[in-house]
Write a protein that holds these residues in place. Structure first.
Motif, short mmCIF file in Angstrom:
data_model
loop_
_atom_site.label_atom_id
_atom_site.label_comp_id
_atom_site.label_asym_id
_atom_site.label_seq_id
_atom_site.Cartn_x
_atom_site.Cartn_y
_atom_site.Cartn_z
N GLN A 89 0.83 -1.20 0.00
CA GLN A 89 0.00 0.00 0.00
C GLN A 89 0.86 1.25 0.00
N PRO A 90 0.42 2.32 -0.68
CA PRO A 90 1.23 3.54 -0.80
C PRO A 90 1.26 4.33 0.51
N ASN A 91 2.36 5.07 0.72
CA ASN A 91 2.42 5.95 1.89
C ASN A 91 1.60 7.21 1.62
N GLU A 92 1.55 8.12 2.60
CA GLU A 92 0.70 9.30 2.47
C GLU A 92 1.17 10.21 1.35
N TYR A 93 2.49 10.28 1.15
CA TYR A 93 3.02 11.10 0.07
C TYR A 93 2.51 10.59 -1.28
N LEU A 94 2.59 9.28 -1.47
CA LEU A 94 2.16 8.71 -2.74
C LEU A 94 0.66 8.84 -2.93
N LYS A 95 -0.10 8.67 -1.87
CA LYS A 95 -1.56 8.82 -1.97
C LYS A 95 -1.92 10.23 -2.43
N ALA A 96 -1.29 11.24 -1.80
CA ALA A 96 -1.58 12.63 -2.17
C ALA A 96 -1.09 12.94 -3.58
N LEU A 97 0.11 12.44 -3.90
CA LEU A 97 0.69 12.68 -5.22
C LEU A 97 -0.20 12.12 -6.33
N VAL A 98 -0.60 10.88 -6.17
CA VAL A 98 -1.42 10.23 -7.21
C VAL A 98 -2.80 10.86 -7.30
N ALA A 99 -3.42 11.15 -6.16
CA ALA A 99 -4.78 11.70 -6.16
C ALA A 99 -4.84 13.03 -6.91
N VAL A 100 -3.87 13.91 -6.64
CA VAL A 100 -3.88 15.23 -7.28
C VAL A 100 -3.27 15.15 -8.68
N GLY A 101 -2.20 14.39 -8.82
CA GLY A 101 -1.50 14.31 -10.11
C GLY A 101 -2.34 13.72 -11.21
N ARG A 113 -4.52 14.61 6.63
CA ARG A 113 -5.20 13.82 7.65
C ARG A 113 -6.71 14.00 7.60
N ASN A 114 -7.18 15.14 7.07
CA ASN A 114 -8.62 15.36 6.94
C ASN A 114 -9.25 14.44 5.92
N PHE A 115 -8.41 13.83 5.05
CA PHE A 115 -8.93 12.99 3.97
C PHE A 115 -8.34 11.57 4.06
N LYS A 116 -7.81 11.23 5.23
CA LYS A 116 -7.12 9.96 5.37
C LYS A 116 -8.02 8.78 5.07
N HIS A 117 -9.29 8.92 5.43
CA HIS A 117 -10.23 7.81 5.24
C HIS A 117 -11.23 8.11 4.13
N ALA A 118 -10.96 9.17 3.38
CA ALA A 118 -11.85 9.52 2.26
C ALA A 118 -11.27 8.96 0.96
N THR A 119 -12.02 9.10 -0.10
CA THR A 119 -11.55 8.62 -1.39
C THR A 119 -10.51 9.58 -1.96
N PRO A 120 -9.61 9.12 -2.84
CA PRO A 120 -8.65 10.01 -3.49
C PRO A 120 -9.34 11.16 -4.22
N ALA A 121 -10.52 10.89 -4.75
CA ALA A 121 -11.25 11.92 -5.47
C ALA A 121 -11.64 13.07 -4.56
N ALA A 122 -11.95 12.76 -3.29
CA ALA A 122 -12.35 13.82 -2.34
C ALA A 122 -11.18 14.75 -2.06
N LEU A 123 -9.98 14.19 -1.91
CA LEU A 123 -8.79 15.01 -1.70
C LEU A 123 -8.52 15.88 -2.91
N ALA A 124 -8.54 15.27 -4.09
CA ALA A 124 -8.28 16.01 -5.32
C ALA A 124 -9.27 17.14 -5.51
N LYS A 125 -10.52 16.87 -5.21
CA LYS A 125 -11.55 17.89 -5.37
C LYS A 125 -11.29 19.07 -4.45
N SER A 126 -10.86 18.79 -3.23
CA SER A 126 -10.62 19.86 -2.26
C SER A 126 -9.44 20.73 -2.66
N VAL A 127 -8.32 20.11 -3.04
CA VAL A 127 -7.12 20.89 -3.32
C VAL A 127 -7.18 21.60 -4.67
N LEU A 128 -7.99 21.07 -5.59
CA LEU A 128 -8.06 21.66 -6.93
C LEU A 128 -9.27 22.56 -7.13
#
Length: 473
Positions: free
Chosen positions: A251-263, A426-441
């Motif tokens: 499983q990916p670490n937090e850096y990879l999760k954030a990188l892939v979700a936004v990238g 951490r606010n999106f740790k248990h959310a979907t990658p799409a939720a993180l991407a939506k917030s930051v973008l």
């Protein structure tokens, strides 16, 4: 003189991987222009170092007392643990301690200076005025010099004696003491040790003392993303499962999760799918000097990665080859991207818009420079997305996000437009990658439109766009 080399037994090791979150730092102190409280004599200065803990100032250590001196250079070296991403507040208090006692309670307070440990380490030399009672600025100043312990635990044990010294006193024999200075690479001298004074003796034998090889003869100590990845040591040893950079086999670490979700969202709007990827806050090969804008693929001439998956692979490949370090300085990478964005601005066409994604676990240690860089970048075709990884206190980061007010440079210049979005992962740790991407973008489309509207630049129609050469970033 007898010389013996031994290994220090303090700590298991100072290697970054064995003790990833801290390093040992030596602090040296000197003062200038100390005011005379007693008109008949010069002060006997002593500096007390305090550190803030839970809102209270606690004494860490103090220097020796130097008799009758208005410009003292203290031989006492403070050795402290420096945690790169923690705000460690220090206070230096200067006292005049009479020869009849060494107590602080009865001493005259001459001034104080407060700063953070990070300020000293990032500048290596910090000089500030000493504040008197009531926080009034006096004529005296204090200089703090920081030097990182290299990880060499060895020390030398030295014994000195002298014979037939000149007699400098009229009514008695001389009172000699010995000072040892190190010659630095720039030919300046640095006090390493001062012995005790042997009274009334022309053939003194000074006490044996120990000094670290780092202090005595160290070499050059460097204390010293369009996808910017934080490689500061606060992230932990990448080989340890507790590290934010740990590469788990399944499983990916937090850096990879954030990188892939936004990238993966951003790459759909990038025509050539080439992404320059940079890291900061690490010692990199071959000379392992600290860099705050190194290419993750180690190709400074061509730092681009072909797609987000290539960025992921470059990140995973570079981790075993670097040493996590610090501090968390992000102004250099913002300035690097701003330079490219500035070149695009002069084309007066809507060809390239730069999105800088910064992934970091640390509280920024160059906040003033970062504010200055963001204010400058707000005039350019670029946006900055910061994703805070881990459980650090990111309250200072919120200031960079202009949602709660207008960000200003240290000189008071406001941003032309809000270009920063900060989101704690951490606010999106248990959310979907799409939720993180939506917030930051979420703010990026309006930031793009606002920039080109302010320049009076209209978007190209599809036929014009296809016939033009594009450079995606």
């Amino acid at each position: 003189m007898k010389l013996r080399t031994q290994s220090l037994t303090v700590a298991n090791s100072l290697g970054l991987f064995s003790s990833p979150c801290l390093t040992k730092v030596e602090l040296r102190v000197a003062c200038k222009g100390i005011s005379d409280r007693d008109a008949l004599s010069k002060p006997d200065p002593c500096v007390v170092l305090k550190m803030q803990s839970h809102g209270q100032w606690l004494e860490v250590d103090r220097t020796e007392v130097i008799r009758s001196c208005i410009n003292p250079t203290f031989s006492k070296v403070f050795t402290l643990d420096f945690y790169f991403e923690e705000v460690q507040r220090l206070r230096y208090e200067l006292y005049d301690i009479s020869s009849s006692h060494n107590g602080i309670k009865e001493a005259d307070f001459l001034g104080a200076m407060e700063c953070t440990f990070g300020q000293i380490v990032s500048q290596r030399q910090l000089s500030k005025a000493l504040l008197k009672q009531g926080n009034t600025v006096g004529k005296s100043s204090i200089l703090i010099i920081a030097e990182e312990l290299s990880g060499n635990d060895d020390y030398v044990e030295l014994s000195f004696s002298a014979r037939k010294l000149d007699d400098k006193d009229f009514f008695s024999k001389s009172d000699p003491f010995l000072e040892i200075f190190r010659i630095n690479d720039d030919s300046t001298q640095q006090l390493v040790h001062r012995t005790e004074t042997v009274m009334n003796n022309l053939n003194p034998v000074w006490k044996t003392f120990k000094v670290s090889l780092n202090s005595l003869c160290s070499g050059d100590h460097d204390r010293m993303l369009k996808v910017a990845i934080d490689f500061t040591a606060s992230n932990g040893d990448p080989r340890n499962s507790c590290s934010l950079h740990y590469i788990h086999p399944y499983q990916p670490n937090e850096y990879l999760k954030a990188l892939v979700a936004v990238g993966e969202i951003c790459q759909d709007y990038d025509s050539d799918k080439m992404f320059p990827a940079f890291g900061f806050g690490a010692r990199i090969p071959p000379d392992f000097k600290v860099s705050h804008d190194f290419a993750v693929n180690f190709n400074e001439d061509n730092p681009e990665c072909a797609g987000i998956q290539d960025v992921v692979e470059a990140y995973q490949n570079c981790l075993p080859k670097i040493q996590l370090y610090g501090p968390t300085n992000i102004a250099p990478i913002i300035q690097k991207v701003a330079k490219s964005a500035s070149e695009e601005m002069h084309t007066k066409e809507a060809m390239q818009y730069f999105i800088l994604l910064i992934l970091t676990d640390g509280v920024i240690t160059d906040m003033a420079d970062t504010r200055e860089a963001i204010v400058h970048a707000s005039h350019l075709p670029m946006s900055v997305i910061i994703v805070g990884v881990g459980n650090a206190d990111f309250s200072d980061m919120q200031m960079l996000d202009g949602d709660d007010g207008i960000l200003r440079s240290p000189k008071g210049e406001p941003v032309l437009r809000d270009i920063v979005q900060f989101v704690p992962f951490r606010n999106f740790k248990h959310a979907t990658p799409a939720a993180l991407a939506k917030s930051v973008l979420a703010e990026v489309p309006n930031q793009v439109v606002d920039y080109y509207n302010s320049k009076g630049i209209k978007p190209k129609c599809p036929s014009e766009f296809e016939s033009s050469r594009t450079f995606g970033h």
